[in-house]
Design an enzyme around this catalytic site. Structure first.
Site, PDB file in Angstrom:
ATOM      1  CG  PHE A  15     -17.444  27.009  44.111  1.00 35.66           C
ATOM      2  CD1 PHE A  15     -16.894  27.547  42.799  1.00 35.66           C
ATOM      3  CD2 PHE A  15     -17.454  27.804  45.044  1.00 35.66           C
ATOM      4  CE1 PHE A  15     -15.908  28.667  42.816  1.00 35.66           C
ATOM      5  CE2 PHE A  15     -16.680  28.814  45.203  1.00 35.66           C
ATOM      6  CZ  PHE A  15     -15.798  29.151  43.954  1.00 35.66           C
ATOM      7  CG  PHE A  48     -26.154  32.643  41.814  1.00 27.33           C
ATOM      8  CD1 PHE A  48     -26.977  33.378  42.749  1.00 27.33           C
ATOM      9  CD2 PHE A  48     -26.302  32.791  40.587  1.00 27.33           C
ATOM     10  CE1 PHE A  48     -27.599  34.281  42.302  1.00 27.33           C
ATOM     11  CE2 PHE A  48     -27.104  33.920  39.896  1.00 27.33           C
ATOM     12  CZ  PHE A  48     -27.735  34.572  40.940  1.00 27.33           C
ATOM     13  CB  VAL A  72     -22.667  29.866  50.063  1.00 29.98           C
ATOM     14  CG1 VAL A  72     -22.315  31.303  49.926  1.00 29.98           C
ATOM     15  CG2 VAL A  72     -23.398  29.243  49.481  1.00 29.98           C
ATOM     16  CB  ILE A  73     -16.528  29.315  51.697  1.00 34.34           C
ATOM     17  CG1 ILE A  73     -16.835  27.697  51.643  1.00 34.34           C
ATOM     18  CG2 ILE A  73     -15.333  29.569  52.779  1.00 34.34           C
ATOM     19  CD1 ILE A  73     -17.175  26.990  52.846  1.00 34.34           C
ATOM     20  CD  GLU A  76      -9.711  38.902  50.718  1.00 32.38           C
ATOM     21  OE1 GLU A  76      -9.390  40.043  50.178  1.00 32.38           O
ATOM     22  OE2 GLU A  76      -8.626  38.271  50.747  1.00 32.38           O
ATOM     23  CB  THR A  77     -16.563  40.754  48.577  1.00 33.99           C
ATOM     24  OG1 THR A  77     -17.007  39.482  47.811  1.00 33.99           O
ATOM     25  CG2 THR A  77     -15.337  41.290  47.811  1.00 33.99           C
ATOM     26  CG  HIS A  79     -19.886  36.625  45.635  1.00 34.50           C
ATOM     27  ND1 HIS A  79     -20.518  37.005  44.513  1.00 34.50           N
ATOM     28  CD2 HIS A  79     -19.475  35.243  45.333  1.00 34.50           C
ATOM     29  CE1 HIS A  79     -20.853  36.048  43.518  1.00 34.50           C
ATOM     30  NE2 HIS A  79     -20.268  34.926  43.970  1.00 34.50           N
ATOM     31  NE  ARG A 119     -21.390  25.239  60.735  1.00 35.00           N
ATOM     32  CZ  ARG A 119     -21.640  26.777  60.719  1.00 35.00           C
ATOM     33  NH1 ARG A 119     -21.814  27.425  59.622  1.00 35.00           N
ATOM     34  NH2 ARG A 119     -21.160  27.373  61.751  1.00 35.00           N
TER      35      ARG A 119
END
Length: 154
Positions: A15, A48, A72-73, A76-77, A79, A119
């Site tokens: 991902f 995950f 892990v970008i 909007e939530t 998550h 990064r």
């Protein structure tokens, strides 16, 4: 006495592939530069999903430490917070369960795509370096017998 070689496994999330593939390239290059052997690279769908692959690598006698690479970008939530915190927690648990280093080369949570891109090299190379240092230092710690004064392991 010649120092025992260090053998790494790398778990990389697919991902955010544009970021994680570059992280993998940087990590492999840095490991070669430091004369450390990367025995296995396993790709998992997302950050995950790392714990099972980490566990399988830690079970192998030919793996001294595992490097994790992911991004892990922020969305909007919240998550990203859930994914990052749960994954980091399980990584720590696995490291202590198997008594082998597992280093955190995961960008985020809360990072934007642009921040993650900035990064890539830092997180990948630091994760490799941390794995190497931890293996070297825990080996020294394992060699200690009875001591009568403070020992600093570097």
């Amino acid at each position: 006495m010649q120092e025992k070689s260090i053998r790494l496994g790398i778990v990389v999330a697919e991902f955010n592939y544009d970021i994680t593939q570059l992280m993998l390239q940087k990590a492999l290059s840095h490991a070669r530069f430091l004369n450390v052997e990367v025995k296995v690279v396993i790709k998992v769908p997302g950050t995950f999903d790392m714990p099972l692959a980490i566990k399988k690598l830690l079970e192998k006698d030919f793996i001294d430490a595992v490097v994790t690479l992911g991004a892990v970008i922020k969305g909007e939530t919240k998550h990203d917070e859930l994914v990052a915190s749960q994954t980091a927690r399980k990584i720590v648990d696995l490291s202590t369960e198997f008594n082998k280093p597992v280093t955190l080369g995961i960008i985020g949570h809360g990072a934007t795509h642009e921040q993650a891109v900035e990064r890539i090299e830092e997180y990948a190379t630091r994760a490799v370096e941390a794995a190497i240092k931890l293996v070297q230092r825990t080996r020294k710690l394992d060699e200690l017998k009875e001591i009568k004064e403070t020992v600093i392991i570097e």
